[in-house]
Every structure is written in C-alpha cells, then in structure tokens.
Write a protein that holds these residues in place. Structure first.
Motif, PDB file in Angstrom:
ATOM      1  N   LEU A 121       0.825  -1.201   0.000  1.00 18.67           N
ATOM      2  CA  LEU A 121       0.000   0.000   0.000  1.00 18.67           C
ATOM      3  C   LEU A 121       0.861   1.253   0.000  1.00 18.67           C
ATOM      4  N   GLN A 122       1.925   1.225   0.767  1.00 17.26           N
ATOM      5  CA  GLN A 122       2.840   2.361   0.790  1.00 17.26           C
ATOM      6  C   GLN A 122       3.512   2.539  -0.566  1.00 17.26           C
ATOM      7  N   ARG A 123       3.818   1.437  -1.232  1.00 13.84           N
ATOM      8  CA  ARG A 123       4.442   1.498  -2.564  1.00 13.84           C
ATOM      9  C   ARG A 123       3.472   2.117  -3.572  1.00 13.84           C
ATOM     10  N   PHE A 124       2.201   1.718  -3.519  1.00 12.36           N
ATOM     11  CA  PHE A 124       1.196   2.326  -4.391  1.00 12.36           C
ATOM     12  C   PHE A 124       1.167   3.842  -4.186  1.00 12.36           C
ATOM     13  N   HIS A 125       1.167   4.240  -2.934  1.00 15.83           N
ATOM     14  CA  HIS A 125       1.129   5.666  -2.589  1.00 15.83           C
ATOM     15  C   HIS A 125       2.348   6.390  -3.171  1.00 15.83           C
ATOM     16  N   GLU A 126       3.525   5.761  -3.039  1.00 15.74           N
ATOM     17  CA  GLU A 126       4.763   6.359  -3.557  1.00 15.74           C
ATOM     18  C   GLU A 126       4.711   6.537  -5.073  1.00 15.74           C
ATOM     19  N   ILE A 127       4.192   5.532  -5.777  1.00 15.38           N
ATOM     20  CA  ILE A 127       4.141   5.585  -7.242  1.00 15.38           C
ATOM     21  C   ILE A 127       3.280   6.757  -7.703  1.00 15.38           C
ATOM     22  N   ILE A 128       2.117   6.913  -7.090  1.00 19.34           N
ATOM     23  CA  ILE A 128       1.212   7.992  -7.486  1.00 19.34           C
ATOM     24  C   ILE A 128       1.818   9.353  -7.159  1.00 19.34           C
ATOM     25  N   LYS A 129       2.358   9.496  -5.944  1.00 18.92           N
ATOM     26  CA  LYS A 129       2.898  10.786  -5.510  1.00 18.92           C
ATOM     27  C   LYS A 129       4.151  11.183  -6.295  1.00 18.92           C
ATOM     28  N   GLU A 130       4.888  10.190  -6.778  1.00 19.28           N
ATOM     29  CA  GLU A 130       6.073  10.484  -7.584  1.00 19.28           C
ATOM     30  C   GLU A 130       5.698  11.202  -8.875  1.00 19.28           C
ATOM     31  N   HIS A 131       4.567  10.821  -9.461  1.00 16.52           N
ATOM     32  CA  HIS A 131       4.147  11.393 -10.749  1.00 16.52           C
ATOM     33  C   HIS A 131       3.144  12.534 -10.590  1.00 16.52           C
ATOM     34  N   TYR A 132       2.307  12.436  -9.566  1.00 18.81           N
ATOM     35  CA  TYR A 132       1.258  13.441  -9.375  1.00 18.81           C
ATOM     36  C   TYR A 132       1.216  13.859  -7.899  1.00 18.81           C
ATOM     37  N   PRO A 133       2.197  14.641  -7.479  1.00 16.24           N
ATOM     38  CA  PRO A 133       2.347  14.969  -6.055  1.00 16.24           C
ATOM     39  C   PRO A 133       1.178  15.730  -5.440  1.00 16.24           C
ATOM     40  N   THR A 134       0.396  16.431  -6.246  1.00 24.80           N
ATOM     41  CA  THR A 134      -0.712  17.215  -5.686  1.00 24.80           C
ATOM     42  C   THR A 134      -2.038  16.451  -5.694  1.00 24.80           C
ATOM     43  N   LEU A 135      -2.057  15.264  -6.283  1.00 24.48           N
ATOM     44  CA  LEU A 135      -3.298  14.492  -6.336  1.00 24.48           C
ATOM     45  C   LEU A 135      -3.590  13.892  -4.955  1.00 24.48           C
ATOM     46  N   PRO A 136      -4.764  14.148  -4.380  1.00 25.05           N
ATOM     47  CA  PRO A 136      -5.097  13.559  -3.076  1.00 25.05           C
ATOM     48  C   PRO A 136      -5.033  12.034  -3.129  1.00 25.05           C
ATOM     49  N   THR A 137      -4.191  11.457  -2.309  1.00 26.47           N
ATOM     50  CA  THR A 137      -3.998  10.002  -2.284  1.00 26.47           C
ATOM     51  C   THR A 137      -3.942   9.548  -0.830  1.00 26.47           C
ATOM     52  N   PHE A 138      -4.758   8.565  -0.495  1.00 23.33           N
ATOM     53  CA  PHE A 138      -4.896   8.144   0.896  1.00 23.33           C
ATOM     54  C   PHE A 138      -4.684   6.643   1.042  1.00 23.33           C
ATOM     55  N   LEU A 139      -4.036   6.243   2.141  1.00 22.94           N
ATOM     56  CA  LEU A 139      -4.028   4.853   2.554  1.00 22.94           C
ATOM     57  C   LEU A 139      -5.294   4.618   3.367  1.00 22.94           C
ATOM     58  N   THR A 140      -5.975   3.534   3.123  1.00 21.64           N
ATOM     59  CA  THR A 140      -7.245   3.291   3.799  1.00 21.64           C
ATOM     60  C   THR A 140      -7.100   3.259   5.323  1.00 21.64           C
ATOM     61  N   ASP A 141      -8.145   3.702   5.993  1.00 20.95           N
ATOM     62  CA  ASP A 141      -8.231   3.583   7.452  1.00 20.95           C
ATOM     63  C   ASP A 141      -8.904   2.277   7.851  1.00 20.95           C
ATOM     64  N   TYR A 142      -9.427   1.552   6.842  1.00 17.77           N
ATOM     65  CA  TYR A 142     -10.169   0.321   7.108  1.00 17.77           C
ATOM     66  C   TYR A 142      -9.222  -0.756   7.635  1.00 17.77           C
ATOM     67  N   LYS A 143      -9.609  -1.404   8.694  1.00 14.01           N
ATOM     68  CA  LYS A 143      -8.772  -2.424   9.315  1.00 14.01           C
ATOM     69  C   LYS A 143      -9.213  -3.820   8.891  1.00 14.01           C
ATOM     70  N   ASN A 144      -8.224  -4.689   8.724  1.00 10.95           N
ATOM     71  CA  ASN A 144      -8.492  -6.085   8.396  1.00 10.95           C
ATOM     72  C   ASN A 144      -9.398  -6.695   9.464  1.00 10.95           C
ATOM     73  N   LYS A 145     -10.484  -7.340   9.032  1.00  9.41           N
ATOM     74  CA  LYS A 145     -11.452  -7.891   9.982  1.00  9.41           C
ATOM     75  C   LYS A 145     -11.003  -9.215  10.614  1.00  9.41           C
ATOM     76  N   VAL A 146      -9.940  -9.818  10.098  1.00 12.82           N
ATOM     77  CA  VAL A 146      -9.446 -11.067  10.684  1.00 12.82           C
ATOM     78  C   VAL A 146      -8.692 -10.723  11.970  1.00 12.82           C
ATOM     79  N   LYS A 147      -9.155 -11.263  13.077  1.00 10.34           N
ATOM     80  CA  LYS A 147      -8.607 -10.919  14.376  1.00 10.34           C
ATOM     81  C   LYS A 147      -7.954 -12.128  15.053  1.00 10.34           C
ATOM     82  N   PHE A 148      -7.153 -11.850  16.062  1.00  7.72           N
ATOM     83  CA  PHE A 148      -6.511 -12.897  16.846  1.00  7.72           C
ATOM     84  C   PHE A 148      -6.813 -12.671  18.324  1.00  7.72           C
ATOM     85  N   LEU A 149      -7.036 -13.733  19.051  1.00  6.20           N
ATOM     86  CA  LEU A 149      -7.229 -13.624  20.499  1.00  6.20           C
ATOM     87  C   LEU A 149      -5.871 -13.612  21.192  1.00  6.20           C
TER      88      LEU A 149
END
Length: 263
Positions: free
Chosen positions: A235-263
């Motif tokens: 996900l960080q790599r995706f963000h880097e690729i977009i920002k490298e070419h289009y630095p002003t384009l709003p780009t976000f890493l999701t806040d959604y958390k993986n639903k698979v949990k551990f006790l």
C-alpha cells in the motif's frame, strides 16, 4: 493539470505490466471510465463495501487495490452480497476500481521487495523466474541476506516485531543459523522448493497448510507470517508511485482495518 484514471493506471503498468499477471488473475481496471478525471485515490489491499464508503467520504473517485474484488465472471447479481454492494455503490458514485495483483507481485519493486526491505534484507534478488514473450521477468518471491547471521529464533522474533505479528507458525530447528532468506508475500508455499534450491536458510510466506510444513523435512526453517501481514506494505508502494508522478493528487491509505482478528 487534469489527471485521468488512465494516467494513474499507466504509471502503475510501467512498473507492473498487466502481461505479467498469472492466468487466473483479474488485474487491471475492473470498473470505471479510464478517461474520467481522477479527483483522488484511495489505496487498499482488499475492496470491501466499507472501502467504497471511505472513498466517497474522502472525495476519491478511484480505488486502487492489490486484490481484485472480482476474480472470475459474474453470473448473478445478488442484493446484499459484498460484490453487489461494491458494484452498485461504486457505479452510483462514479468510482473506478483498479487492481494490481500478481503483476505487482512480480515487480522488482513490488510486494516482495517491500516485504524484504521491511524485515531488513539486503542484496535482494529474484527467487523464481518466469518467462513471457521470451523475456525473463521477476517471478513471485525474493531472496535477500541479513547483515549478520542470526539464530532462527532471534530472526523470527525480529520478523514478528517488524511486521507487528501476534504469532508466527513455523517448522524447523530454531537453533539453525539464518543468513540467506527467501520469501513470498501472500500465499507462496509452492515456492519453498525454489528457496531450498537457492540454499536459503529460512523461507517466509502465508497460508501454509499443515502438510506443507512436514514436506520440507526440516531442510529449511519454514515460517507462516500471514497473508495480509506479508502483503500490507504494498500500500505504501502504491502511494509512492502515485505521488512520484502526481504529487498534488489527493492520495490516501485506507483507514479500514483487516477484519481477521486474533485472540
């Protein structure tokens, strides 16, 4: 300057061409108009209905995911299924959805490179080669080396800390000295044989079945670090690729958390 959906996908496909994807995969633009202006990109590992809601909330009309939310043809549209919710909500809000999956696994700066760097490997090379159109390209997996040789137990504890894992399933001798490490993000146990051939001391991947561990006959320290856990850094790599070419384009890493949990 206007940025189109196609401008974004072209940047991604220079690094991970769609021709590199496996035959079973469905990478590429799954939904949307490539000529539409891109207002913002939400980056995620998996597309869920909550991800579409988040894109709407953040003003993004493109979702970039690692896993395709459609792998094979749709034969039925059933209300209240996840696929239906995603399709209807995304179409209603003119949101494009693009996936960069096994083609990004094969990129020299993709999933496996990011994982190798995260756990501190150097001299990162190809684990398994494939050939398309008579051109060798990076197959799934990577090989790297530790700066110093470590006992297996210490190395796995470092991996556990670096990846924020609650546990690691493993098979093999924890006193074994580890220097050369093979890995594959996601489900890559089929490449453990390549790791053994390449004289790796340890192999890391996800989704390892019980019998897979036994089949190694302790020729290598085999460790299951989880599917999501081993791919999350793309996900960080995706963000880097977009920002490298289009630095002003709003780009976000999701806040959604993986639903698979551990006790």
């Amino acid at each position: 300057m206007n940025v189109s959906i196609k401008n974004i996908t072209d940047c991604l496909e220079k690094i991970a061409p769609l021709s590199w994807q496996e035959s079973y995969d469905n990478a590429g633009l799954i939904l949307g108009n490539p000529d539409m202006d891109c207002k913002g990109v939400l980056v995620c590992l998996d597309v869920m209905p909550e991800i579409v809601d988040e894109a709407i909330e953040k003003g993004c009309n493109m979702i970039l995911s690692h896993h395709p939310f459609i792998f094979s043809g749709i034969k039925k549209i059933i209300y209240n299924s996840n696929t239906d919710k995603i399709l209807r909500k995304a179409m209603k809000n003119d949101i494009a959805i693009y996936a960069s999956h096994t083609n990004m696994d094969s990129s020299s700066t993709g999933v496996n490179y990011m994982l190798a760097k995260k756990i501190g490997l150097t001299n990162i090379q190809r684990l398994q080669y494939s050939t398309i159109e008579d051109k060798a390209y990076l197959g799934c997996g990577a090989i790297g080396e530790l700066d110093e040789e470590l006992a297996g137990e210490k190395f796995l504890n470092i991996v556990k800390e670096k990846l924020s894992l609650k546990s690691i399933r493993y098979f093999g001798n924890l006193t074994k000295r580890i220097k050369k490490v093979g890995l594959c993000g996601g489900a890559g146990v089929e490449f453990v044989k390549d790791a053994i051939i390449n004289n790796c001391d340890c192999y890391l991947t996800g989704d390892i079945k019980y019998h897979n561990f036994l089949e190694t006959e302790e020729k290598i320290l085999l460790a299951d670090i989880g599917h999501f856990e081993s791919e999350q850094f793309i996900l960080q790599r995706f963000h880097e690729i977009i920002k490298e070419h289009y630095p002003t384009l709003p780009t976000f890493l999701t806040d959604y958390k993986n639903k698979v949990k551990f006790l």
